[in-house]
Design a protein around this motif. Structure first.
Motif, PDB file in Angstrom:
ATOM      1  N   PHE A   1     -19.158  -4.038 -21.086  1.00  0.00           N
ATOM      2  CA  PHE A   1     -19.215  -5.120 -20.111  1.00  0.00           C
ATOM      3  C   PHE A   1     -20.407  -6.049 -20.304  1.00  0.00           C
ATOM      4  O   PHE A   1     -20.597  -6.994 -19.545  1.00  0.00           O
ATOM      5  CB  PHE A   1     -19.196  -4.542 -18.687  1.00  0.00           C
ATOM      6  CG  PHE A   1     -17.917  -3.819 -18.387  1.00  0.00           C
ATOM      7  CD1 PHE A   1     -16.776  -4.523 -18.021  1.00  0.00           C
ATOM      8  CD2 PHE A   1     -17.830  -2.441 -18.499  1.00  0.00           C
ATOM      9  CE1 PHE A   1     -15.583  -3.875 -17.763  1.00  0.00           C
ATOM     10  CE2 PHE A   1     -16.639  -1.775 -18.242  1.00  0.00           C
ATOM     11  CZ  PHE A   1     -15.519  -2.498 -17.888  1.00  0.00           C
TER      12      PHE A   1
ATOM     13  N   ASN B   1     -20.048 -11.240 -23.416  1.00  0.00           N
ATOM     14  CA  ASN B   1     -19.590 -12.444 -22.724  1.00  0.00           C
ATOM     15  C   ASN B   1     -19.399 -13.535 -23.769  1.00  0.00           C
ATOM     16  O   ASN B   1     -20.352 -14.010 -24.371  1.00  0.00           O
ATOM     17  CB  ASN B   1     -20.609 -12.881 -21.668  1.00  0.00           C
ATOM     18  CG  ASN B   1     -20.090 -14.022 -20.808  1.00  0.00           C
ATOM     19  OD1 ASN B   1     -19.224 -14.799 -21.223  1.00  0.00           O
ATOM     20  ND2 ASN B   1     -20.634 -14.138 -19.612  1.00  0.00           N
TER      21      ASN B   1
ATOM     22  N   ARG C   1     -17.887 -12.286 -17.465  1.00  0.00           N
ATOM     23  CA  ARG C   1     -17.995 -10.843 -17.719  1.00  0.00           C
ATOM     24  C   ARG C   1     -16.604 -10.224 -17.802  1.00  0.00           C
ATOM     25  O   ARG C   1     -15.724 -10.558 -17.005  1.00  0.00           O
ATOM     26  CB  ARG C   1     -18.790 -10.207 -16.579  1.00  0.00           C
ATOM     27  CG  ARG C   1     -19.137  -8.737 -16.782  1.00  0.00           C
ATOM     28  CD  ARG C   1     -20.066  -8.279 -15.669  1.00  0.00           C
ATOM     29  NE  ARG C   1     -20.505  -6.894 -15.865  1.00  0.00           N
ATOM     30  CZ  ARG C   1     -19.944  -5.852 -15.285  1.00  0.00           C
ATOM     31  NH1 ARG C   1     -18.917  -6.045 -14.452  1.00  0.00           N
ATOM     32  NH2 ARG C   1     -20.391  -4.628 -15.495  1.00  0.00           N
ATOM     33  N   PRO C   2     -16.377  -9.309 -18.746  1.00  0.00           N
ATOM     34  CA  PRO C   2     -15.072  -8.639 -18.814  1.00  0.00           C
ATOM     35  C   PRO C   2     -14.761  -7.906 -17.510  1.00  0.00           C
ATOM     36  O   PRO C   2     -15.664  -7.430 -16.811  1.00  0.00           O
ATOM     37  CB  PRO C   2     -15.245  -7.653 -19.968  1.00  0.00           C
ATOM     38  CG  PRO C   2     -16.365  -8.204 -20.791  1.00  0.00           C
ATOM     39  CD  PRO C   2     -17.289  -8.868 -19.822  1.00  0.00           C
ATOM     40  N   VAL C   3     -13.479  -7.797 -17.203  1.00  0.00           N
ATOM     41  CA  VAL C   3     -13.065  -7.101 -15.979  1.00  0.00           C
ATOM     42  C   VAL C   3     -12.524  -5.712 -16.278  1.00  0.00           C
ATOM     43  O   VAL C   3     -12.429  -4.869 -15.388  1.00  0.00           O
ATOM     44  CB  VAL C   3     -11.997  -7.910 -15.210  1.00  0.00           C
ATOM     45  CG1 VAL C   3     -12.571  -9.242 -14.746  1.00  0.00           C
ATOM     46  CG2 VAL C   3     -10.753  -8.134 -16.068  1.00  0.00           C
TER      47      VAL C   3
ATOM     48  N   VAL D   1     -15.904  -0.414 -14.704  1.00  0.00           N
ATOM     49  CA  VAL D   1     -16.481  -1.707 -14.370  1.00  0.00           C
ATOM     50  C   VAL D   1     -17.659  -1.558 -13.409  1.00  0.00           C
ATOM     51  O   VAL D   1     -18.613  -2.335 -13.458  1.00  0.00           O
ATOM     52  CB  VAL D   1     -15.404  -2.662 -13.804  1.00  0.00           C
ATOM     53  CG1 VAL D   1     -14.873  -2.162 -12.464  1.00  0.00           C
ATOM     54  CG2 VAL D   1     -15.936  -4.085 -13.708  1.00  0.00           C
TER      55      VAL D   1
ATOM     56  N   GLU E   1     -21.035   0.208 -12.230  1.00  0.00           N
ATOM     57  CA  GLU E   1     -22.098   0.913 -12.941  1.00  0.00           C
ATOM     58  C   GLU E   1     -22.047   2.407 -12.655  1.00  0.00           C
ATOM     59  O   GLU E   1     -21.962   2.837 -11.508  1.00  0.00           O
ATOM     60  CB  GLU E   1     -23.466   0.350 -12.538  1.00  0.00           C
ATOM     61  CG  GLU E   1     -24.618   0.966 -13.318  1.00  0.00           C
ATOM     62  CD  GLU E   1     -25.961   0.369 -12.941  1.00  0.00           C
ATOM     63  OE1 GLU E   1     -26.985   0.879 -13.431  1.00  0.00           O
ATOM     64  OE2 GLU E   1     -25.984  -0.601 -12.162  1.00  0.00           O
TER      65      GLU E   1
END
Length: 265
Positions: free
Chosen positions: A214, A217, A222-224, A244, A246
């Motif tokens: 994650f 970019n 940000r990737p989902v 996704v 933390e």
């Protein structure tokens, strides 16, 4: 265009004077909205029954389903604490506790004999285990398959800690000496392993929750999510990703429909 001529161009017919060859010819033609697959075989080798048995066997794959099991940071902490408490240790990792839970859950649905040997095969990163260690930036393939082994009866009659500890012991055995011995043996007797060799008695675990998925970019935000493709799927394949949120973990499982149904029941 003449339809007969069109169809003839899509099928690999190779006129030769000998009746012994070719044994089989396959031609794939890419169309605007799909593909056309033409097969030609030598009638001196097989009859119609044999040909269609071959085609049906070739194109029918096991019916597999995928499901992503999401483990929150809190759930992972609880599993890790439970596994370590059961075995009176503190060395079982979060991932080992998660995999121990999945290993037990999947084997429980398969109704194996108690004395059936079962395996949890894991790709272990050897970069820091080699002496001297390799830098993380090293470009190459530095993973080694390790296999935790027990029986279905032992795995299911014991608790989560037992399953996780078998994985922990296997990972601890992947040392510099072990990898060098495996490489020397492979040079003497090369063996090309097939990941799809995993059967009803084995799981194969790939990838890691430590990869910075994650943090990438490309200008789109940000990737989902991250998921593995279908090119290397088979019953028992587990692909591990960071979640996704933390501290969370996603495991993409590829299993037979009846296995998933039994796990959800």
């Amino acid at each position: 265009m003449n339809i007969r001529r069109l169809l003839s161009s899509l099928i690999a017919i190779v006129p030769v004077p000998s009746i012994s060859k070719p044994l089989l010819a396959v031609q794939v033609t890419e169309l605007v909205d799909g593909i056309f697959l033409g097969c030609t075989y030598n009638h001196a080798v097989a009859d119609g029954t044999s040909f269609w048995n071959f085609v049906n066997t070739w194109f029918i794959s096991p019916p597999l389903l995928e499901k992503v099991f999401h483990f929150s940071k809190e759930k992972i902490a609880a599993l890790k604490a439970k596994a370590n408490a059961e075995m009176g240790t503190s060395k079982i990792s979060s991932l080992q506790a998660i995999l121990g839970r999945l290993w037990q859950s999947i084997i429980r649905t398969r109704n194996l004999d108690a004395d059936q040997e079962i395996y949890c095969r894991i790709l272990v990163n050897m970069r820091q285990r080699l002496q001297p260690p390799l830098p993380e930036e090293y470009f190459g393939n530095v993973v080694l398959f390790g296999a935790a082994k027990t029986t279905a009866g032992e795995l299911l009659k014991n608790g989560l800690g037992f399953a996780a500890l078998q994985i922990n012991k296997m990972v601890a055995q992947q040392t510099d000496g072990e990898v060098r011995k495996n490489l020397e043996n492979w040079v003497k007797r090369p063996i090309l392993s097939k990941l799809s060799a995993a059967a009803s008695n084995a799981l194969i675990v790939a990838s890691s929750p430590r990869f910075n998925v994650f943090g990438n970019n490309f200008g789109w935000g940000r990737p989902v999510a991250v998921r593995g493709g279908a090119g290397n799927n088979y019953d028992g394949k587990m692909t591990v990703f960071p979640g996704v949120e933390e501290g969370s973990v996603d495991i993409q499982a590829c299993l037979l429909p009846e296995t998933l149904q039994a796990m959800e029941g």
